[in-house]
Design a protein around this motif. Sequence first.
Motif, PDB file in Angstrom:
ATOM      1  N   ALA A 124       0.876  -1.196  -0.034  1.00 32.57           N
ATOM      2  CA  ALA A 124      -0.028   0.050  -0.049  1.00 32.57           C
ATOM      3  C   ALA A 124       0.943   1.238   0.080  1.00 32.57           C
ATOM      4  O   ALA A 124       0.410   2.255  -0.825  1.00 32.57           O
ATOM      5  CB  ALA A 124      -0.766   0.138   1.232  1.00 32.57           C
ATOM      6  N   ARG A 125       1.918   1.345   0.691  1.00 29.50           N
ATOM      7  CA  ARG A 125       2.849   2.130   0.550  1.00 29.50           C
ATOM      8  C   ARG A 125       3.451   2.581  -0.587  1.00 29.50           C
ATOM      9  O   ARG A 125       3.798   3.820  -1.071  1.00 29.50           O
ATOM     10  CB  ARG A 125       3.956   2.063   1.753  1.00 29.50           C
ATOM     11  N   ALA A 126       3.907   1.347  -1.302  1.00 26.38           N
ATOM     12  CA  ALA A 126       4.418   1.586  -2.673  1.00 26.38           C
ATOM     13  C   ALA A 126       3.319   2.138  -3.498  1.00 26.38           C
ATOM     14  O   ALA A 126       3.862   3.107  -4.617  1.00 26.38           O
ATOM     15  CB  ALA A 126       4.671   0.128  -2.989  1.00 26.38           C
ATOM     16  N   VAL A 127       2.218   1.894  -3.428  1.00 29.22           N
ATOM     17  CA  VAL A 127       1.090   2.462  -4.403  1.00 29.22           C
ATOM     18  C   VAL A 127       1.102   3.979  -4.090  1.00 29.22           C
ATOM     19  O   VAL A 127       1.025   4.809  -5.056  1.00 29.22           O
ATOM     20  CB  VAL A 127      -0.190   1.821  -4.059  1.00 29.22           C
ATOM     21  N   GLN A 128       1.075   4.439  -2.756  1.00 30.69           N
ATOM     22  CA  GLN A 128       0.794   5.718  -2.580  1.00 30.69           C
ATOM     23  C   GLN A 128       2.046   6.768  -2.923  1.00 30.69           C
ATOM     24  O   GLN A 128       1.761   7.556  -3.362  1.00 30.69           O
ATOM     25  CB  GLN A 128       0.535   5.761  -1.118  1.00 30.69           C
ATOM     26  N   SER A 129       3.198   5.882  -2.846  1.00 28.01           N
ATOM     27  CA  SER A 129       4.402   6.698  -3.132  1.00 28.01           C
ATOM     28  C   SER A 129       4.558   6.807  -4.788  1.00 28.01           C
ATOM     29  O   SER A 129       5.603   7.719  -5.044  1.00 28.01           O
ATOM     30  CB  SER A 129       5.490   6.208  -2.364  1.00 28.01           C
ATOM     31  N   ALA A 130       4.109   5.871  -5.484  1.00 28.33           N
ATOM     32  CA  ALA A 130       4.458   5.828  -6.840  1.00 28.33           C
ATOM     33  C   ALA A 130       3.723   6.828  -7.620  1.00 28.33           C
ATOM     34  O   ALA A 130       2.458   7.079  -7.346  1.00 28.33           O
ATOM     35  CB  ALA A 130       4.167   4.403  -7.277  1.00 28.33           C
ATOM     36  N   LYS A 131       4.198   7.606  -8.509  1.00 29.02           N
ATOM     37  CA  LYS A 131       3.496   8.413  -9.470  1.00 29.02           C
ATOM     38  C   LYS A 131       2.825   7.822 -10.775  1.00 29.02           C
ATOM     39  O   LYS A 131       1.410   8.178 -10.811  1.00 29.02           O
ATOM     40  CB  LYS A 131       4.543   9.384 -10.170  1.00 29.02           C
ATOM     41  N   ARG A 132       3.194   6.612 -10.853  1.00 24.61           N
ATOM     42  CA  ARG A 132       2.503   5.717 -12.013  1.00 24.61           C
ATOM     43  C   ARG A 132       2.635   4.341 -11.514  1.00 24.61           C
ATOM     44  O   ARG A 132       3.383   3.491 -12.278  1.00 24.61           O
ATOM     45  CB  ARG A 132       3.084   6.000 -13.565  1.00 24.61           C
ATOM     46  N   PRO A 133       1.875   3.933 -10.599  1.00 28.10           N
ATOM     47  CA  PRO A 133       1.869   2.763  -9.996  1.00 28.10           C
ATOM     48  C   PRO A 133       1.234   1.711 -11.218  1.00 28.10           C
ATOM     49  O   PRO A 133       0.337   1.853 -11.706  1.00 28.10           O
ATOM     50  CB  PRO A 133       1.024   2.479  -8.886  1.00 28.10           C
ATOM     51  N   PHE A 134       1.985   0.438 -11.041  1.00 20.65           N
ATOM     52  CA  PHE A 134       1.267  -0.790 -11.783  1.00 20.65           C
ATOM     53  C   PHE A 134       1.786  -1.765 -11.025  1.00 20.65           C
ATOM     54  O   PHE A 134       3.177  -2.105 -10.757  1.00 20.65           O
ATOM     55  CB  PHE A 134       2.128  -0.725 -13.159  1.00 20.65           C
ATOM     56  N   GLN A 135       0.775  -2.958 -10.858  1.00 23.87           N
ATOM     57  CA  GLN A 135       1.166  -3.881  -9.939  1.00 23.87           C
ATOM     58  C   GLN A 135       0.936  -5.103 -10.947  1.00 23.87           C
ATOM     59  O   GLN A 135       0.309  -5.355 -11.451  1.00 23.87           O
ATOM     60  CB  GLN A 135      -0.038  -4.296  -8.988  1.00 23.87           C
ATOM     61  N   LEU A 136       2.329  -5.716 -10.647  1.00 23.96           N
ATOM     62  CA  LEU A 136       2.550  -7.163 -11.497  1.00 23.96           C
ATOM     63  C   LEU A 136       2.906  -8.210 -10.718  1.00 23.96           C
ATOM     64  O   LEU A 136       3.912  -8.166  -9.814  1.00 23.96           O
ATOM     65  CB  LEU A 136       3.470  -7.047 -12.583  1.00 23.96           C
ATOM     66  N   ASP A 137       2.199  -9.225 -10.406  1.00 24.46           N
ATOM     67  CA  ASP A 137       2.579 -10.309  -9.735  1.00 24.46           C
ATOM     68  C   ASP A 137       2.761 -10.130  -8.230  1.00 24.46           C
ATOM     69  O   ASP A 137       3.399 -10.429  -7.466  1.00 24.46           O
ATOM     70  CB  ASP A 137       3.544 -11.303 -10.132  1.00 24.46           C
ATOM     71  N   GLY A 138       1.755  -9.077  -7.716  1.00 22.86           N
ATOM     72  CA  GLY A 138       1.786  -8.779  -6.490  1.00 22.86           C
ATOM     73  C   GLY A 138       2.682  -7.532  -6.207  1.00 22.86           C
ATOM     74  O   GLY A 138       2.931  -7.109  -4.900  1.00 22.86           O
ATOM     75  N   ILE A 139       3.894  -7.283  -7.079  1.00 26.09           N
ATOM     76  CA  ILE A 139       4.793  -6.230  -6.630  1.00 26.09           C
ATOM     77  C   ILE A 139       4.329  -4.820  -7.598  1.00 26.09           C
ATOM     78  O   ILE A 139       4.018  -4.825  -8.614  1.00 26.09           O
ATOM     79  CB  ILE A 139       6.049  -6.676  -7.434  1.00 26.09           C
ATOM     80  N   VAL A 140       4.206  -3.775  -6.736  1.00 23.69           N
ATOM     81  CA  VAL A 140       4.141  -2.649  -7.402  1.00 23.69           C
ATOM     82  C   VAL A 140       5.195  -1.739  -7.919  1.00 23.69           C
ATOM     83  O   VAL A 140       6.135  -1.842  -7.455  1.00 23.69           O
ATOM     84  CB  VAL A 140       3.583  -1.560  -6.388  1.00 23.69           C
ATOM     85  N   TYR A 141       5.219  -1.371  -9.327  1.00 25.62           N
ATOM     86  CA  TYR A 141       6.410  -0.980 -10.139  1.00 25.62           C
ATOM     87  C   TYR A 141       5.728   0.615 -10.102  1.00 25.62           C
ATOM     88  O   TYR A 141       4.551   0.894 -10.886  1.00 25.62           O
ATOM     89  CB  TYR A 141       6.737  -1.462 -11.336  1.00 25.62           C
ATOM     90  N   ASP A 142       6.845   1.632 -10.150  1.00 29.01           N
ATOM     91  CA  ASP A 142       6.485   2.959 -10.515  1.00 29.01           C
ATOM     92  C   ASP A 142       6.892   3.175 -11.922  1.00 29.01           C
ATOM     93  O   ASP A 142       8.270   3.147 -12.047  1.00 29.01           O
ATOM     94  CB  ASP A 142       7.387   3.946  -9.360  1.00 29.01           C
ATOM     95  N   LEU A 143       6.211   3.322 -12.871  1.00 30.12           N
ATOM     96  CA  LEU A 143       6.768   3.551 -14.318  1.00 30.12           C
ATOM     97  C   LEU A 143       6.933   4.919 -14.541  1.00 30.12           C
ATOM     98  O   LEU A 143       7.461   4.986 -15.531  1.00 30.12           O
ATOM     99  CB  LEU A 143       5.557   2.985 -15.142  1.00 30.12           C
TER     100      LEU A 143
END
Length: 248
Positions: free
Chosen positions: A164-183
């Motif tokens: 949840a913190r990764a989603v909030q801090s990411a400007k362009r979040p994308f979740q893949l296999d349970g991991i949030v990436y900031d594009l």
Amino acid sequence: MNKNLPHAVRVIRAALASTGSDPAAAIAHALNDSRLLVDPEKSFGAVLRRTPAGSWTSEQQPQPTELEQQALAWDKSCERARQVAVGIKAQIGQHPEFQNVQVDKDRILVALHITDQAQWVQWRAWFGITHDKEQPLPYAVAGDGYRDGIRVSVVAYDLPQAQARAVQSAKRPFQLDGIVYDLAVPLRDAQGDVWFFQGQRSDDGMPMLSIDGRPERCSLANIVTHVGPLTPVTDVATPVSAQGGEGA
């Protein structure tokens, strides 16, 4: 040389010198009387066998039944799990995320405290846990993997909060296999190459990334599979796209 040979020669000579109509029989009886012939029906020592309980016996043990064989196999599996658990604790017991390890019959239970999703990426690979084997819980994520052939059930506490913190801090979040990436930031793979997202996606919505603004693009899923894990990079400038403008 066999030390019995001189004695056998003397016995045979004595038998030949004796009178009789059957010299061969006389020789055989003479050798037998001198204990120079082995009787295959007799044992010159007790043959000891190990019992299932671990003791020794000279009695012939019956073959275990199918149920007994299953019980023995179960005991071996449980003992193997205990040995692997000891090895796991020796290998990862000093890691800050490690909490404890327990043995539950023929499987192992491991508890981790995750504060960053990158930690879970590493632990998931170490235990051989795939995303489809994960089970979300209110304050944790559970997953089954294997170590040395023994099933290991891992509970990653506070992983949902880290995601949840990764989603909030990411400007362009994308979740893949349970991991949030900031594009919005470059992503460095395990080989050191840096990948950039410039706004392109495949028909199914998967982000397409490229290295240093090159026109060739690869899906995020393939990058993670073949050269992952990916880590965000904050000290690399966003490249200029092939069209002459900054990437989206």
